[in-house]
Motif scaffolding. Structure first.
Motif, PDB file in Angstrom:
ATOM      1  N   ASP A 282      36.357  58.400  53.550  1.00 23.94           N
ATOM      2  CA  ASP A 282      36.924  57.450  54.512  1.00 23.94           C
ATOM      3  C   ASP A 282      36.814  56.034  53.970  1.00 23.94           C
ATOM      4  O   ASP A 282      36.077  55.198  54.509  1.00 23.94           O
ATOM      5  CB  ASP A 282      36.209  57.570  55.864  1.00 23.94           C
ATOM      6  N   LEU A 283      37.572  55.766  52.914  1.00 22.53           N
ATOM      7  CA  LEU A 283      37.500  54.464  52.254  1.00 22.53           C
ATOM      8  C   LEU A 283      38.893  53.904  51.997  1.00 22.53           C
ATOM      9  O   LEU A 283      39.793  54.631  51.579  1.00 22.53           O
ATOM     10  CB  LEU A 283      36.780  54.581  50.907  1.00 22.53           C
ATOM     11  N   ILE A 284      39.036  52.618  52.226  1.00 23.05           N
ATOM     12  CA  ILE A 284      40.209  51.854  51.795  1.00 23.05           C
ATOM     13  C   ILE A 284      39.694  50.955  50.678  1.00 23.05           C
ATOM     14  O   ILE A 284      38.770  50.168  50.898  1.00 23.05           O
ATOM     15  CB  ILE A 284      40.768  50.997  52.949  1.00 23.05           C
ATOM     16  N   ILE A 285      40.240  51.072  49.469  1.00 22.94           N
ATOM     17  CA  ILE A 285      39.648  50.322  48.355  1.00 22.94           C
ATOM     18  C   ILE A 285      40.576  49.288  47.731  1.00 22.94           C
ATOM     19  O   ILE A 285      40.109  48.401  47.035  1.00 22.94           O
ATOM     20  CB  ILE A 285      39.108  51.259  47.256  1.00 22.94           C
ATOM     21  N   ASN A 286      41.869  49.419  47.931  1.00 29.44           N
ATOM     22  CA  ASN A 286      42.818  48.457  47.365  1.00 29.44           C
ATOM     23  C   ASN A 286      43.835  48.060  48.424  1.00 29.44           C
ATOM     24  O   ASN A 286      44.181  48.856  49.286  1.00 29.44           O
ATOM     25  CB  ASN A 286      43.597  49.053  46.183  1.00 29.44           C
TER      26      ASN A 286
ATOM     27  N   MET B  14      32.809  31.362  45.269  1.00 31.71           N
ATOM     28  CA  MET B  14      32.758  31.882  46.621  1.00 31.71           C
ATOM     29  C   MET B  14      33.756  33.042  46.760  1.00 31.71           C
ATOM     30  O   MET B  14      34.929  32.907  46.438  1.00 31.71           O
ATOM     31  CB  MET B  14      33.119  30.774  47.603  1.00 31.71           C
ATOM     32  N   LYS B  15      33.267  34.169  47.193  1.00 33.64           N
ATOM     33  CA  LYS B  15      34.152  35.313  47.400  1.00 33.64           C
ATOM     34  C   LYS B  15      34.903  35.150  48.710  1.00 33.64           C
ATOM     35  O   LYS B  15      34.367  34.663  49.698  1.00 33.64           O
ATOM     36  CB  LYS B  15      33.360  36.613  47.422  1.00 33.64           C
ATOM     37  N   LEU B  16      36.146  35.590  48.706  1.00 34.06           N
ATOM     38  CA  LEU B  16      36.962  35.563  49.907  1.00 34.06           C
ATOM     39  C   LEU B  16      36.889  36.896  50.622  1.00 34.06           C
ATOM     40  O   LEU B  16      36.804  37.940  49.987  1.00 34.06           O
ATOM     41  CB  LEU B  16      38.426  35.281  49.557  1.00 34.06           C
ATOM     42  N   THR B  17      36.951  36.846  51.948  1.00 35.90           N
ATOM     43  CA  THR B  17      37.120  38.090  52.687  1.00 35.90           C
ATOM     44  C   THR B  17      38.586  38.483  52.587  1.00 35.90           C
ATOM     45  O   THR B  17      39.450  37.667  52.235  1.00 35.90           O
ATOM     46  CB  THR B  17      36.744  37.932  54.165  1.00 35.90           C
TER      47      THR B  17
ATOM     48  N   MET C 267      36.796  40.560  48.854  1.00 36.26           N
ATOM     49  CA  MET C 267      37.631  40.918  47.714  1.00 36.26           C
ATOM     50  C   MET C 267      36.757  41.007  46.473  1.00 36.26           C
ATOM     51  O   MET C 267      35.718  40.351  46.391  1.00 36.26           O
ATOM     52  CB  MET C 267      38.706  39.836  47.489  1.00 36.26           C
ATOM     53  N   LEU C 268      37.165  41.803  45.507  1.00 35.93           N
ATOM     54  CA  LEU C 268      36.473  41.827  44.210  1.00 35.93           C
ATOM     55  C   LEU C 268      36.783  40.538  43.460  1.00 35.93           C
ATOM     56  O   LEU C 268      37.818  39.918  43.662  1.00 35.93           O
ATOM     57  CB  LEU C 268      36.925  43.018  43.369  1.00 35.93           C
ATOM     58  N   GLY C 269      35.910  40.159  42.566  1.00 35.12           N
ATOM     59  CA  GLY C 269      36.225  39.008  41.721  1.00 35.12           C
ATOM     60  C   GLY C 269      35.214  37.929  41.803  1.00 35.12           C
ATOM     61  O   GLY C 269      34.278  37.916  42.479  1.00 35.12           O
TER      62      GLY C 269
ATOM     63  N   ASN D 276      35.733  44.883  47.652  1.00 34.74           N
ATOM     64  CA  ASN D 276      34.346  45.080  47.262  1.00 34.74           C
ATOM     65  C   ASN D 276      33.740  46.180  48.138  1.00 34.74           C
ATOM     66  O   ASN D 276      33.062  45.917  49.117  1.00 34.74           O
ATOM     67  CB  ASN D 276      33.574  43.765  47.416  1.00 34.74           C
ATOM     68  N   ILE D 277      34.030  47.426  47.788  1.00 34.63           N
ATOM     69  CA  ILE D 277      33.617  48.599  48.558  1.00 34.63           C
ATOM     70  C   ILE D 277      32.661  49.426  47.702  1.00 34.63           C
ATOM     71  O   ILE D 277      32.880  49.594  46.506  1.00 34.63           O
ATOM     72  CB  ILE D 277      34.851  49.459  48.937  1.00 34.63           C
TER      73      ILE D 277
END
Length: 80
Positions: A24-28, A1-4, A78-80, A39-40
């Motif tokens: 216009d991106l926040i990636i980390n 299960m991925k977490l927000t 989140m990624l993963g 996860n963008i």
């Protein structure tokens, strides 16, 4: 299960974020000194595009904002 992002940072403190220059991106997000990816969709971002580490951001409710960029932490995984 991925977490927000909201679930991931529960009980933690974001210290910085990475934005993508020219987009216009926040990636980390940084929790202390550790960097975690979001996860963008980066399909329109050319390889080698520079990132900017920012420590000047706001969190109001579930929204993480820097300049004109806003991110809903309750919907962003989140990624993963």
């Amino acid at each position: 299960m991925k977490l927000t992002l909201k679930q991931f940072i529960f009980g933690k403190r974001i210290t910085a974020i990475d934005t993508v220059d020219g987009f216009d991106l926040i990636i980390n997000v940084y929790v202390d000194d550790a960097c975690y990816g979001l996860n963008i969709d980066l399909s329109n971002v050319p390889g080698g595009t520079l990132l900017t580490k920012r420590e000047d951001f706001d969190i109001v409710g579930d929204v993480l904002s820097v300049d004109a960029i806003s991110l809903d932490m309750s919907k962003t995984e989140m990624l993963g």
